[in-house]
Write a protein that holds these residues in place. Sequence first.
Motif, PDB file in Angstrom:
ATOM      1  N   GLN A  71      38.545  64.234  60.180  1.00  0.00           N
ATOM      2  CA  GLN A  71      38.832  64.366  61.578  1.00  0.00           C
ATOM      3  C   GLN A  71      40.219  65.184  61.839  1.00  0.00           C
ATOM      4  N   LEU A  72      41.269  64.937  60.911  1.00  0.00           N
ATOM      5  CA  LEU A  72      42.388  65.576  60.931  1.00  0.00           C
ATOM      6  C   LEU A  72      42.252  66.886  60.421  1.00  0.00           C
ATOM      7  N   MET A  73      41.429  67.109  59.419  1.00  0.00           N
ATOM      8  CA  MET A  73      41.162  68.600  59.044  1.00  0.00           C
ATOM      9  C   MET A  73      40.469  69.507  60.035  1.00  0.00           C
TER      10      MET A  73
ATOM     11  N   VAL B  34      47.153  61.698  54.144  1.00  0.00           N
ATOM     12  CA  VAL B  34      48.047  61.031  55.428  1.00  0.00           C
ATOM     13  C   VAL B  34      49.057  60.108  54.393  1.00  0.00           C
ATOM     14  N   ASP B  35      50.370  60.633  54.517  1.00  0.00           N
ATOM     15  CA  ASP B  35      51.279  60.041  53.993  1.00  0.00           C
ATOM     16  C   ASP B  35      52.112  59.119  54.692  1.00  0.00           C
TER      17      ASP B  35
ATOM     18  N   GLU C 233      55.706  59.751  56.776  1.00  0.00           N
ATOM     19  CA  GLU C 233      55.210  59.942  58.006  1.00  0.00           C
ATOM     20  C   GLU C 233      55.043  61.602  58.296  1.00  0.00           C
ATOM     21  N   ARG C 234      53.979  61.966  57.433  1.00  0.00           N
ATOM     22  CA  ARG C 234      53.675  63.276  57.274  1.00  0.00           C
ATOM     23  C   ARG C 234      52.196  63.499  57.010  1.00  0.00           C
ATOM     24  N   LEU C 235      51.350  64.557  57.380  1.00  0.00           N
ATOM     25  CA  LEU C 235      50.100  64.761  56.844  1.00  0.00           C
ATOM     26  C   LEU C 235      50.473  66.161  55.906  1.00  0.00           C
ATOM     27  N   ILE C 236      49.470  66.043  54.855  1.00  0.00           N
ATOM     28  CA  ILE C 236      49.687  67.240  53.786  1.00  0.00           C
ATOM     29  C   ILE C 236      48.333  67.789  53.774  1.00  0.00           C
ATOM     30  N   PHE C 237      48.037  68.787  54.222  1.00  0.00           N
ATOM     31  CA  PHE C 237      46.901  69.712  53.867  1.00  0.00           C
ATOM     32  C   PHE C 237      46.767  70.815  52.769  1.00  0.00           C
ATOM     33  N   VAL C 238      45.682  70.758  52.308  1.00  0.00           N
ATOM     34  CA  VAL C 238      45.532  71.633  51.127  1.00  0.00           C
ATOM     35  C   VAL C 238      44.510  72.662  51.840  1.00  0.00           C
TER      36      VAL C 238
ATOM     37  N   LEU D 198      48.907  66.404  66.464  1.00  0.00           N
ATOM     38  CA  LEU D 198      48.651  65.418  65.526  1.00  0.00           C
ATOM     39  C   LEU D 198      49.675  64.676  65.735  1.00  0.00           C
ATOM     40  N   GLY D 199      50.763  64.472  65.948  1.00  0.00           N
ATOM     41  CA  GLY D 199      51.883  63.541  66.136  1.00  0.00           C
ATOM     42  C   GLY D 199      52.416  63.135  64.735  1.00  0.00           C
TER      43      GLY D 199
END
Length: 149
Positions: A12-14, A30-31, A35-40, A64-65
């Motif tokens: 969903q985030l992707m 989801v880290d 408190e972060r999102l890491i996208f490849v 995405l907050g």
Amino acid sequence: MGEIVLNEQSLQLMKQFEDITGAGSRDCIVDERNERLIFVINPGDMGRAIGKQGASIKKASEELGKKIEVVEFSNDAEQFIKNCFLPARVISVEITENEEGEYIANVDVEEEDRGIAIGKGGKNIFKANKLAERQHDIVNVQIITEETL
């Protein structure tokens, strides 16, 4: 390469990230600890993901907050690990196999960029370890220090 299992939240985030930025992504972590999102993201989509003066990534972060970090995928494991550490200047990446048949990456970075490579509380080395394992079956990424040489 190991099988990457994406849960419903990651998928969903992707999708949301792609809709906001136009950049294709192939993995999302989801880290919670940092408190972060890491996208490849797909090769060549870095400009699209960040946007002019960072507009796309800022908008995605707001919607995405969470703070968002992006790493450009590469089929070449050494290049991918270098991408994980940007903007730190990586001198070399040496991937070796240990006695258990696991792959280890030793990363040499410019002395003045060592702090950037490690990150506050080790968050950048955490990111590199997590992504290298998911994308290239490398179980440990370590930064070479003077003591290890």
